[in-house]
Motif scaffolding. Structure first.
Motif, PDB file in Angstrom:
ATOM      1  N   UNK A 130      -6.289  -4.427  -3.011  1.00  0.00           N
ATOM      2  CA  UNK A 130      -6.210  -2.975  -3.164  1.00  0.00           C
ATOM      3  C   UNK A 130      -7.112  -2.272  -2.151  1.00  0.00           C
ATOM      4  N   UNK A 131      -8.252  -2.877  -1.828  1.00  0.00           N
ATOM      5  CA  UNK A 131      -9.129  -2.299  -0.802  1.00  0.00           C
ATOM      6  C   UNK A 131      -8.397  -2.224   0.535  1.00  0.00           C
ATOM      7  N   UNK A 132      -7.743  -3.302   0.930  1.00  0.00           N
ATOM      8  CA  UNK A 132      -7.017  -3.315   2.205  1.00  0.00           C
ATOM      9  C   UNK A 132      -5.874  -2.302   2.172  1.00  0.00           C
ATOM     10  N   UNK A 133      -5.160  -2.244   1.062  1.00  0.00           N
ATOM     11  CA  UNK A 133      -4.094  -1.238   0.918  1.00  0.00           C
ATOM     12  C   UNK A 133      -4.665   0.168   1.048  1.00  0.00           C
ATOM     13  N   UNK A 134      -5.811   0.393   0.409  1.00  0.00           N
ATOM     14  CA  UNK A 134      -6.450   1.713   0.449  1.00  0.00           C
ATOM     15  C   UNK A 134      -6.896   2.068   1.864  1.00  0.00           C
ATOM     16  N   UNK A 135      -7.356   1.064   2.600  1.00  0.00           N
ATOM     17  CA  UNK A 135      -7.786   1.309   3.980  1.00  0.00           C
ATOM     18  C   UNK A 135      -6.600   1.647   4.880  1.00  0.00           C
ATOM     19  N   UNK A 136      -5.427   1.100   4.575  1.00  0.00           N
ATOM     20  CA  UNK A 136      -4.216   1.482   5.307  1.00  0.00           C
ATOM     21  C   UNK A 136      -3.862   2.949   5.024  1.00  0.00           C
ATOM     22  N   UNK A 137      -4.036   3.364   3.777  1.00  0.00           N
ATOM     23  CA  UNK A 137      -3.685   4.729   3.369  1.00  0.00           C
ATOM     24  C   UNK A 137      -4.736   5.735   3.841  1.00  0.00           C
ATOM     25  N   UNK A 138      -6.003   5.289   3.919  1.00  0.00           N
ATOM     26  CA  UNK A 138      -7.136   6.180   4.162  1.00  0.00           C
ATOM     27  C   UNK A 138      -6.980   7.105   5.373  1.00  0.00           C
ATOM     28  N   UNK A 139      -6.567   6.623   6.556  1.00  0.00           N
ATOM     29  CA  UNK A 139      -6.448   7.541   7.711  1.00  0.00           C
ATOM     30  C   UNK A 139      -5.486   8.695   7.452  1.00  0.00           C
ATOM     31  N   UNK A 140      -4.367   8.417   6.785  1.00  0.00           N
ATOM     32  CA  UNK A 140      -3.391   9.467   6.469  1.00  0.00           C
ATOM     33  C   UNK A 140      -3.986  10.479   5.485  1.00  0.00           C
ATOM     34  N   UNK A 141      -4.757   9.954   4.512  1.00  0.00           N
ATOM     35  CA  UNK A 141      -5.393  10.835   3.527  1.00  0.00           C
ATOM     36  C   UNK A 141      -6.428  11.734   4.197  1.00  0.00           C
ATOM     37  N   UNK A 142      -7.205  11.171   5.121  1.00  0.00           N
ATOM     38  CA  UNK A 142      -8.228  11.951   5.816  1.00  0.00           C
ATOM     39  C   UNK A 142      -7.606  13.033   6.703  1.00  0.00           C
ATOM     40  N   UNK A 150       0.820  -1.211   0.000  1.00  0.00           N
ATOM     41  CA  UNK A 150       0.000   0.000   0.000  1.00  0.00           C
ATOM     42  C   UNK A 150       0.850   1.255   0.000  1.00  0.00           C
ATOM     43  N   UNK A 151       1.951   1.216   0.746  1.00  0.00           N
ATOM     44  CA  UNK A 151       2.887   2.344   0.756  1.00  0.00           C
ATOM     45  C   UNK A 151       3.485   2.554  -0.635  1.00  0.00           C
ATOM     46  N   UNK A 152       3.794   1.459  -1.333  1.00  0.00           N
ATOM     47  CA  UNK A 152       4.364   1.553  -2.678  1.00  0.00           C
ATOM     48  C   UNK A 152       3.349   2.088  -3.687  1.00  0.00           C
ATOM     49  N   UNK A 153       2.090   1.642  -3.582  1.00  0.00           N
ATOM     50  CA  UNK A 153       1.072   2.113  -4.521  1.00  0.00           C
ATOM     51  C   UNK A 153       0.783   3.586  -4.266  1.00  0.00           C
ATOM     52  N   UNK A 154       0.867   4.020  -3.004  1.00  0.00           N
ATOM     53  CA  UNK A 154       0.695   5.443  -2.692  1.00  0.00           C
ATOM     54  C   UNK A 154       1.806   6.271  -3.349  1.00  0.00           C
ATOM     55  N   UNK A 155       3.049   5.807  -3.250  1.00  0.00           N
ATOM     56  CA  UNK A 155       4.171   6.498  -3.890  1.00  0.00           C
ATOM     57  C   UNK A 155       3.947   6.576  -5.395  1.00  0.00           C
ATOM     58  N   UNK A 156       3.509   5.454  -5.983  1.00  0.00           N
ATOM     59  CA  UNK A 156       3.256   5.420  -7.428  1.00  0.00           C
ATOM     60  C   UNK A 156       2.197   6.432  -7.823  1.00  0.00           C
ATOM     61  N   UNK A 157       1.078   6.442  -7.111  1.00  0.00           N
ATOM     62  CA  UNK A 157       0.009   7.399  -7.403  1.00  0.00           C
ATOM     63  C   UNK A 157       0.486   8.837  -7.244  1.00  0.00           C
ATOM     64  N   UNK A 158       1.178   9.099  -6.138  1.00  0.00           N
ATOM     65  CA  UNK A 158       1.598  10.471  -5.827  1.00  0.00           C
ATOM     66  C   UNK A 158       2.568  11.005  -6.885  1.00  0.00           C
ATOM     67  N   UNK A 159       3.548  10.192  -7.248  1.00  0.00           N
ATOM     68  CA  UNK A 159       4.555  10.647  -8.222  1.00  0.00           C
ATOM     69  C   UNK A 159       3.935  10.782  -9.606  1.00  0.00           C
ATOM     70  N   UNK A 160       3.060   9.842  -9.970  1.00  0.00           N
ATOM     71  CA  UNK A 160       2.430   9.922 -11.291  1.00  0.00           C
ATOM     72  C   UNK A 160       1.543  11.166 -11.408  1.00  0.00           C
ATOM     73  N   UNK A 161       0.763  11.451 -10.373  1.00  0.00           N
ATOM     74  CA  UNK A 161      -0.091  12.645 -10.396  1.00  0.00           C
ATOM     75  C   UNK A 161       0.764  13.906 -10.415  1.00  0.00           C
ATOM     76  N   UNK A 162       1.864  13.908  -9.663  1.00  0.00           N
ATOM     77  CA  UNK A 162       2.810  15.028  -9.709  1.00  0.00           C
ATOM     78  C   UNK A 162       3.310  15.227 -11.143  1.00  0.00           C
ATOM     79  N   UNK A 163       3.634  14.128 -11.812  1.00  0.00           N
ATOM     80  CA  UNK A 163       4.141  14.205 -13.185  1.00  0.00           C
ATOM     81  C   UNK A 163       3.102  14.799 -14.128  1.00  0.00           C
ATOM     82  N   UNK A 164       1.861  14.332 -14.011  1.00  0.00           N
ATOM     83  CA  UNK A 164       0.788  14.827 -14.876  1.00  0.00           C
ATOM     84  C   UNK A 164       0.546  16.314 -14.634  1.00  0.00           C
ATOM     85  N   UNK A 165       0.578  16.721 -13.362  1.00  0.00           N
ATOM     86  CA  UNK A 165       0.305  18.118 -13.008  1.00  0.00           C
ATOM     87  C   UNK A 165       1.449  19.056 -13.386  1.00  0.00           C
ATOM     88  N   UNK A 166       2.666  18.518 -13.523  1.00  0.00           N
ATOM     89  CA  UNK A 166       3.841  19.353 -13.758  1.00  0.00           C
ATOM     90  C   UNK A 166       4.508  19.104 -15.108  1.00  0.00           C
TER      91      UNK A 166
END
Length: 293
Positions: free
Chosen positions: A181-193, A81-97
């Motif tokens: 992916x649901x379980x990974x997302x639930x691990x990430x969810x508290x930090x996102x909130x 889940x930590x790795x998928x968060x990094x992937x999402x974050x960097x990819x969105x950064x790339x698209x935005x920049x």
């Protein structure tokens, strides 16, 4: 395997890859004005929400509770889940920049990197063609590092490494893609909130009840993540990893085309040489996949 199933699998995989390479890029580029941090937050929140709905719809809660009872699998999913968060974050950064081309670089080399990781961690045998592909990827990255530090596609390298190691961890535990992916997302969810609460406290959020159309637009980050995943995974189930591995290259190809031709991103001679090496590696890799499938 029935021919109809195979053709359906190819179609679904192609749709999923096209979604990632075109629809996803256009959508996340369109909402980039709210800032890549808030976009990442909403992708995490609404992906978890959307997966809760799909898990109920497909009656997969029994699978979910079986997984959460195994602490070893849970620990692995925490790190994936930590790795998928990094992937999402960097990819969105790339698209935005304006670094979509650099992100496409990562997805071009990711399958070849996965082959190398498979050899290192699972002792999977490398034939000559795959060895050549890996060597060309290493030469391409090394070329960028030594020729032009300003052109190093760190975005692509992080995208490839995070996704490659993510696949490696998921391969070790072999759980349903969407439930995992649901379980990974639930691990990430508290930090996102918490992150959303902090930006809302500062009045920096664009997601507000006073702007329902913007709320809906950002809420779509969930299905924009999950729908192509379902299409791709179902395609893999119907026609196998080999054919879908070839179809996957629709994603970085369209990302590159959009970045270069539609969004007019800069593309230096140095990067061109590096991409040519990568494309040669991809052709060799695809030829090997074709011959073995």
């Amino acid at each position: 395997m029935k021919n109809n199933d195979f053709n359906k699998g190819i179609t679904l995989t192609a749709l999923g890859s096209f979604w990632w390479g075109v629809i996803g890029v256009i959508y996340f580029k369109y909402i980039a004005f709210v800032g890549h941090i808030e976009v990442v937050i909403h992708r995490c929140i609404w992906t978890a929400f959307f997966l809760l709905i799909t898990t109920s719809f497909f009656s997969k809660w029994k699978i979910f509770f079986t997984i959460v009872k195994d602490y070893k699998i849970l620990i692995t999913l925490f790190f994936s889940g930590f790795l998928i968060f990094i992937n999402w974050a960097v990819w969105i950064f790339a698209v935005a920049n304006n670094q979509i081309i650099d992100a496409s670089f990562g997805y071009f080399i990711m399958p070849i990197l996965s082959v190398l990781l498979g050899n290192i961690f699972f002792k999977e045998i490398l034939n000559l063609k795959r060895k050549i592909s890996i060597i060309l990827v290493v030469i391409s990255i090394t070329f960028l590092i030594f020729v032009s530090f300003n052109s190093i596609p760190w975005v692509g390298i992080v995208v490839a490494l995070s996704w490659g190691f993510y696949n490696l961890l998921r391969k070790k535990i072999n759980v349903d893609t969407d439930v995992g992916l649901l379980i990974e997302s639930l691990f990430i969810l508290p930090f996102a909130l918490v992150a959303f609460y902090l930006i809302a406290q500062e009045g920096l959020n664009d997601f507000t009840f006073s702007n329902p159309s913007m709320m809906l637009l950002l809420l779509l980050a969930g299905p924009m993540t999950v729908i192509p995943l379902f299409l791709y995974v179902r395609g893999v189930e119907l026609c196998g990893l080999g054919p879908t591995g070839m179809i996957f290259y629709i994603t970085p190809t369209f990302q590159f085309i959009l970045g270069f031709f539609y969004y007019n991103e800069p593309f230096s001679i140095t990067k061109l040489v590096s991409f040519i090496l990568i494309w040669i590696a991809v052709i060799i890799y695809l030829k090997d996949l074709y011959e073995n499938n």
